[in-house]
Design a protein around this motif. Structure first.
Motif, PDB file in Angstrom:
ATOM      1  N   MET A 176       7.414 -51.972 -16.081  1.00 21.02           N
ATOM      2  CA  MET A 176       7.906 -52.317 -14.746  1.00 21.02           C
ATOM      3  C   MET A 176       7.750 -53.803 -14.463  1.00 21.02           C
ATOM      4  SD  MET A 176       6.398 -49.241 -12.381  1.00 21.02           S
ATOM      5  CE  MET A 176       6.885 -47.529 -12.600  1.00 21.02           C
ATOM      6  N   ILE A 177       6.602 -54.357 -14.876  1.00 17.46           N
ATOM      7  CA  ILE A 177       6.320 -55.763 -14.564  1.00 17.46           C
ATOM      8  C   ILE A 177       7.139 -56.701 -15.444  1.00 17.46           C
ATOM      9  CG2 ILE A 177       4.526 -57.537 -14.539  1.00 17.46           C
ATOM     10  CD1 ILE A 177       2.489 -55.300 -13.975  1.00 17.46           C
ATOM     11  N   ILE A 178       7.119 -56.449 -16.771  1.00 20.55           N
ATOM     12  CA  ILE A 178       7.694 -57.404 -17.723  1.00 20.55           C
ATOM     13  C   ILE A 178       9.192 -57.238 -17.877  1.00 20.55           C
ATOM     14  CG2 ILE A 178       7.632 -58.194 -20.124  1.00 20.55           C
ATOM     15  CD1 ILE A 178       4.724 -57.302 -20.235  1.00 20.55           C
ATOM     16  N   ILE A 179       9.665 -55.984 -17.952  1.00 23.63           N
ATOM     17  CA  ILE A 179      11.058 -55.729 -18.322  1.00 23.63           C
ATOM     18  C   ILE A 179      11.915 -55.435 -17.095  1.00 23.63           C
ATOM     19  CG2 ILE A 179      12.582 -54.297 -19.730  1.00 23.63           C
ATOM     20  CD1 ILE A 179      10.125 -53.744 -21.519  1.00 23.63           C
ATOM     21  N   TRP A 180      11.515 -54.419 -16.336  1.00 24.78           N
ATOM     22  CA  TRP A 180      12.325 -54.067 -15.171  1.00 24.78           C
ATOM     23  C   TRP A 180      12.223 -55.122 -14.068  1.00 24.78           C
ATOM     24  CZ3 TRP A 180      10.705 -48.207 -14.521  1.00 24.78           C
ATOM     25  CH2 TRP A 180      11.202 -47.482 -15.617  1.00 24.78           C
ATOM     26  N   LYS A 181      11.078 -55.826 -14.034  1.00 27.29           N
ATOM     27  CA  LYS A 181      10.814 -56.801 -12.973  1.00 27.29           C
ATOM     28  C   LYS A 181      10.931 -56.137 -11.607  1.00 27.29           C
ATOM     29  CE  LYS A 181      12.420 -60.633 -15.855  1.00 27.29           C
ATOM     30  NZ  LYS A 181      12.766 -59.794 -17.009  1.00 27.29           N
ATOM     31  N   SER A 182      10.280 -54.985 -11.503  1.00 27.76           N
ATOM     32  CA  SER A 182      10.333 -54.205 -10.262  1.00 27.76           C
ATOM     33  C   SER A 182       9.614 -54.943  -9.135  1.00 27.76           C
ATOM     34  CB  SER A 182       9.684 -52.836 -10.475  1.00 27.76           C
ATOM     35  OG  SER A 182      10.312 -52.141 -11.523  1.00 27.76           O
ATOM     36  N   SER A 183       9.916 -54.528  -7.919  1.00 24.22           N
ATOM     37  CA  SER A 183       9.263 -55.140  -6.761  1.00 24.22           C
ATOM     38  C   SER A 183       7.781 -54.781  -6.745  1.00 24.22           C
ATOM     39  CB  SER A 183       9.916 -54.656  -5.468  1.00 24.22           C
ATOM     40  OG  SER A 183       9.656 -53.278  -5.267  1.00 24.22           O
ATOM     41  N   LEU A 184       7.003 -55.656  -6.177  1.00 17.32           N
ATOM     42  CA  LEU A 184       5.552 -55.429  -6.105  1.00 17.32           C
ATOM     43  C   LEU A 184       5.242 -54.175  -5.295  1.00 17.32           C
ATOM     44  CD1 LEU A 184       3.044 -56.876  -7.186  1.00 17.32           C
ATOM     45  CD2 LEU A 184       2.843 -58.016  -4.965  1.00 17.32           C
ATOM     46  N   PHE A 185       6.042 -53.924  -4.271  1.00 13.62           N
ATOM     47  CA  PHE A 185       5.844 -52.732  -3.442  1.00 13.62           C
ATOM     48  C   PHE A 185       6.015 -51.456  -4.279  1.00 13.62           C
ATOM     49  CE2 PHE A 185       7.735 -49.339  -0.842  1.00 13.62           C
ATOM     50  CZ  PHE A 185       6.713 -49.136   0.073  1.00 13.62           C
ATOM     51  N   PHE A 186       7.063 -51.436  -5.119  1.00 10.40           N
ATOM     52  CA  PHE A 186       7.314 -50.254  -5.950  1.00 10.40           C
ATOM     53  C   PHE A 186       6.186 -50.043  -6.960  1.00 10.40           C
ATOM     54  CE2 PHE A 186       9.088 -48.336  -9.848  1.00 10.40           C
ATOM     55  CZ  PHE A 186       9.537 -47.129  -9.333  1.00 10.40           C
ATOM     56  N   ILE A 187       5.723 -51.128  -7.578  1.00 14.15           N
ATOM     57  CA  ILE A 187       4.658 -51.008  -8.582  1.00 14.15           C
ATOM     58  C   ILE A 187       3.369 -50.513  -7.946  1.00 14.15           C
ATOM     59  CG2 ILE A 187       3.223 -52.311 -10.199  1.00 14.15           C
ATOM     60  CD1 ILE A 187       5.617 -54.212 -10.575  1.00 14.15           C
ATOM     61  N   ILE A 188       3.011 -51.092  -6.795  1.00 11.13           N
ATOM     62  CA  ILE A 188       1.776 -50.678  -6.111  1.00 11.13           C
ATOM     63  C   ILE A 188       1.881 -49.227  -5.650  1.00 11.13           C
ATOM     64  CG2 ILE A 188       0.327 -51.072  -4.084  1.00 11.13           C
ATOM     65  CD1 ILE A 188       0.948 -54.055  -4.358  1.00 11.13           C
ATOM     66  N   SER A 189       3.046 -48.850  -5.133  1.00 12.82           N
ATOM     67  CA  SER A 189       3.244 -47.460  -4.690  1.00 12.82           C
ATOM     68  C   SER A 189       3.108 -46.496  -5.863  1.00 12.82           C
ATOM     69  CB  SER A 189       4.628 -47.308  -4.042  1.00 12.82           C
ATOM     70  OG  SER A 189       4.757 -48.148  -2.925  1.00 12.82           O
ATOM     71  N   TYR A 190       3.680 -46.866  -6.989  1.00 10.83           N
ATOM     72  CA  TYR A 190       3.584 -46.007  -8.176  1.00 10.83           C
ATOM     73  C   TYR A 190       2.129 -45.832  -8.602  1.00 10.83           C
ATOM     74  CZ  TYR A 190       4.330 -44.253 -12.922  1.00 10.83           C
ATOM     75  OH  TYR A 190       4.298 -43.488 -14.056  1.00 10.83           O
ATOM     76  N   VAL A 191       1.394 -46.923  -8.647  1.00 10.78           N
ATOM     77  CA  VAL A 191      -0.013 -46.860  -9.070  1.00 10.78           C
ATOM     78  C   VAL A 191      -0.826 -46.029  -8.087  1.00 10.78           C
ATOM     79  CG1 VAL A 191      -2.102 -48.223  -9.443  1.00 10.78           C
ATOM     80  CG2 VAL A 191       0.088 -49.021 -10.350  1.00 10.78           C
ATOM     81  N   LEU A 192      -0.603 -46.237  -6.781  1.00  7.03           N
ATOM     82  CA  LEU A 192      -1.405 -45.534  -5.778  1.00  7.03           C
ATOM     83  C   LEU A 192      -1.089 -44.045  -5.739  1.00  7.03           C
ATOM     84  CD1 LEU A 192      -1.406 -48.058  -2.788  1.00  7.03           C
ATOM     85  CD2 LEU A 192      -3.262 -47.561  -4.402  1.00  7.03           C
TER      86      LEU A 192
END
Length: 775
Positions: free
Chosen positions: A481-497
């Motif tokens: 998500m971070i390196i390739i998709w370059k997803s939004s920080l909100f999406f990454i944090i939501s996924y982790v939480l």
């Protein structure tokens, strides 16, 4: 017709086949502009987009979706047989606990298999191939975190290689670049990523061992209870289970397509029946059970039972067994087919089945130990029992297919000992069978079945393997998500939480039962990861040794110009995994055989961290100066699902591509004469130079060099493969000595030899050159 005439006729036929195979393809000289230097990088590949898989029409997708029911979903679909009994091991203490547990199962299935895997994780397939190694390959493609220094600038221009998503804002781009830079500059991060990929792979393999064991034993135990023959076969349950497992593994050699078409109708009937019976029980016993949609019942369940509720999660997690198979075995099918099947058949029917069991348990909590079979209406009991028996056997299939897929991926990237990979279908890509692994899995399953004599311990082991694989997949996915998709920080944090929190809670619950069978998958993983790490570590050491001791261009020219070495007719192909320079094994050959063939090609068989390499972009040629030596270097690039002879006999395809390279090389010279225009753009301009001496010499030289190659090929091809023995160098530590001298060499002696990987090479023209590497 004489023997020689037959040979000549056969060679001409194969030669024609090879040429026809190249027709209609974009010639390699149009894709790559090359230079006359051994160490100079090739030019850029045109950026046209090709899929690693063929574009499939809807009829094929639906056929694959039908097959996937019998291969991927057996494990997930049979979970209602044992989830509620495993969760309520001490019985139901409060009637609302049933609603709490069913609500927990509902949201667990919705979050993990459906939302996480079907709609998020399956987006991270590597051109259709899944598993932890596919995620690792994706990360290695975008960041230089691989531990083998065989990167080449032109590899990133392979059509299937670069999948950077456009349209991302600068802030996300900067965050991705900063994170990538940290990974690339950290040796600890590189090793950790490799170990995570190895651990995920070994857990999938371990899951493929445990799944058949628990399915087989549950089958026999149910047979004992239903048929009231306890006194006769109770002491033979394990042996009957072992016999069923042997039959299941023997069936694998028929291939995924045959297995899928054989099992799919049974699983279709299974899903229809469990969905219909669940709906019937909801209507008949308690329609209000749909209140379990309210997540408040989950909180109420934990508030009422506290620690016991947390411990019971070890049983609830079994409702998502097989989720990892959706990703690991997707390479046998397609993402779309798996998504269709999950959303239209699997998810709705499983949810109805659990709610139907809850409806009947709401009135009869005492049925919890046999919840599934008690929920079957009387007239349907025996038909349903027969289908359940067959479904339990099929449940083992998903992880076995997944194990084959992840091993194929790790094998191509040098992370698994050599085994034979058999492509079982010419129609569907990614369907493979590995005989050695199938045999070892069978032995391991039989051993576990006979050793672990209770389904409770197997269930604990099962849950441990499932949660660990799911958690590792999510960790690697966050990096994607971070390196390739370059997803939004909100999406990454939501996924982790959200997803991460659920997985960690389940992980803590299964760890509680570590000493009650939970250690089994980790024990398997420890053995497998040790084997894989030893093989990969020595594989890397060998590569570094060859890189350090490679033959310099100057030394190569001295050898080729040595008058004491005679040039004999024929084509010699030296195979190596070294992509930078000529391997040291060449010096060993020259020292023992004072003769060189008229044309020499150093072939580097290179695996890229992608699933497939388009055929027209497979070969990269470079020339060793001066031209009169007729020495070339060739890098043959393959994805981890490609077979070495997939485009036809390697030597024929390589020779045709070599001739195309020579033509393209001379066309580059003509372009210079044309004032910088390409050959296509300068056809009229070229006509103006036809009567010039320089152009005539170029044409004659090109024809002459192609003629030399053709004569060399007709005179005979010799395939030379290095047979290197590795030993620990003087001064090496005790750990290196044990790993190299004992562990690695033991595996090398007892597993498939290097030349067996080239079954398409005629043995009569194969020559092995021995050399000792001190690592």
């Amino acid at each position: 017709m004489s023997g020689d005439e037959v040979k000549d006729h056969t060679e001409e036929t194969l030669h024609g086949v090879a040429i026809e195979g190249l027709k209609g393809k974009k010639n390699s000289h149009n894709l790559l502009r090359r230079y006359d230097s051994l160490d100079m990088e090739s030019g850029m590949v045109s950026g046209h987009q090709l899929n690693g898989r063929k574009v499939l029409n809807w009829s094929v997708v639906l056929q694959l979706a039908f097959q996937s029911i019998g291969v991927v979903y057996g494990d997930l679909g049979t979970s209602p047989l044992y989830v509620l009994p495993g969760t309520f091991q001490n019985g139901v203490k409060h009637v609302d606990d049933i609603l709490g547990v069913v609500s927990l199962i509902l949201y667990t299935i919705t979050l993990i298999p459906l939302i996480n895997y079907v709609f998020i994780v399956l987006r991270a397939t590597d051109r259709g191939d899944g598993g932890t190694f596919a995620l690792y390959s994706l990360i290695c493609r975008y960041a230089k975190v691989g531990l083998i220094p065989n990167q080449q600038a032109e590899d990133s221009n392979v059509s299937n290689f670069n999948l950077v998503l456009p349209g991302k804002d600068d802030r996300r781009q900067r965050r991705a670049e900063a994170f990538k830079s940290k990974l690339e500059n950290s040796q600890f991060a590189k090793v950790s990523l490799l170990l995570a990929a190895l651990l995920g792979t070994s857990l999938v393999i371990g899951d493929g061992i445990i799944t058949p064991c628990i399915s087989g034993e549950l089958l026999i135990l149910r047979l004992v209870v239903s048929c009231s023959i306890i006194m006769y076969i109770n002491d033979k349950i394990m042996w009957i289970s072992a016999a069923i497992l042997v039959c299941l593994f023997m069936f694998q050699r028929l291939g995924t397509a045959v297995v899928g078409y054989t099992f799919a109708p049974i699983m279709c009937v299974w899903y229809i029946l469990i969905g219909a019976i669940g709906f019937y029980n909801i209507v008949k016993f308690d329609p209000t059970v749909i209140k379990a949609i309210n997540p408040w019942y989950i909180l109420d369940y934990f508030r009422r039972n506290k620690k016991e509720a947390w411990i019971s999660l070890g049983g609830t997690v079994l409702s998502i067994t097989g989720s990892e198979a959706l990703f690991a075995a997707v390479g046998h099918f397609t993402v779309r087919s798996v998504q269709i099947c999950t959303c239209t058949i699997v998810y709705p029917t499983i949810v109805l089945c659990y709610f139907g069991q809850a409806a009947i348990l709401h009135h009869h909590p005492e049925y919890v130990k046999d919840a599934f079979y008690k929920s079957i209406p009387g007239p349907l009991y025996w038909p349903m029992f027969v289908v359940a028996v067959l479904a339990s056997i099929i449940a083992s299939q998903a992880l076995i297919s997944g194990a084959f897929s992840v091993i194929q991926q790790s094998l191509a990237l040098g992370c698994f000992p050599r085994v034979k990979v058999v492509h079982t279908s010419a129609k569907y890509e990614g369907q493979v069978f590995i005989p050695e692994i199938n045999y070892l899995l069978m032995l391991a399953c039989v051993g576990v079945t006979l050793g672990f004599k209770t389904t409770e311990k197997m269930g604990n082991a099962y849950g441990m393997a499932v949660v660990f694989v799911i958690t590792l997949t999510s960790i690697l996915l966050v990096l994607v998500m971070i390196i390739i998709w370059k997803s939004s920080l909100f999406f990454i944090i939501s996924y982790v939480l959200i997803i991460g929190s659920v997985e960690l809670v389940y992980l803590s619950a299964v760890m509680y039962k570590f000493d009650q069978g939970g250690y089994l998958p980790l024990a398997f993983s420890a053995i497998l990861i040790t084997i894989m790490y030893v093989w990969n570590n020595v594989y890397r050491r060998k590569y570094y040794y060859e890189l350090k001791n490679k033959v310099s261009p100057q030394r190569l020219m001295e050898i080729a110009a040595d008058t004491s070495l005679c040039r004999i007719p024929g084509l010699a192909m030296f195979y190596s995994e070294l992509v930078h320079g000529v391997p040291p094994i060449f010096k060993q050959y020259v020292a023992n055989v004072p003769a060189l063939h008229s044309v020499i090609v150093f072939v580097s068989m290179k695996s890229l961290p992608i699933s497939k390499v388009p055929s027209e972009e497979r070969f990269i040629f470079r020339r060793v100066e001066p031209k009169e030596l007729n020495i070339f270097r060739c890098v043959a690039r393959y994805g981890y699902t490609d077979a070495h002879d997939m485009d036809g006999p390697l030597e024929l395809v390589l020779v045709e591509n070599l001739k195309e390279f020579i033509r393209g090389d001379y066309r580059s010279s003509q372009t210079i004469i044309n004032g910088g225009e390409s050959p296509e753009e300068g056809i009229e301009s070229l006509a103006e130079y036809e009567d010039t001496i320089q152009v005539e010499k170029i044409e004659e030289s090109m024809k002459g060099e192609i003629e030399i190659v053709e004569k060399a090929w007709q005179a005979g091809v010799v395939h030379l493969i290095g047979e290197s023995e590795v030993v620990a160098a003087e001064g090496a530590g005790i750990g290196a000595r044990v790993m190299i001298d004992y562990a690695y060499n033991f595996m090398k002696r007892n597993l498939r030899h290097y030349d067996k990987l080239y079954d398409h090479i005629p043995h009569k023209s194969l020559l092995k050159v021995g050399m000792t590497y001190e690592l």
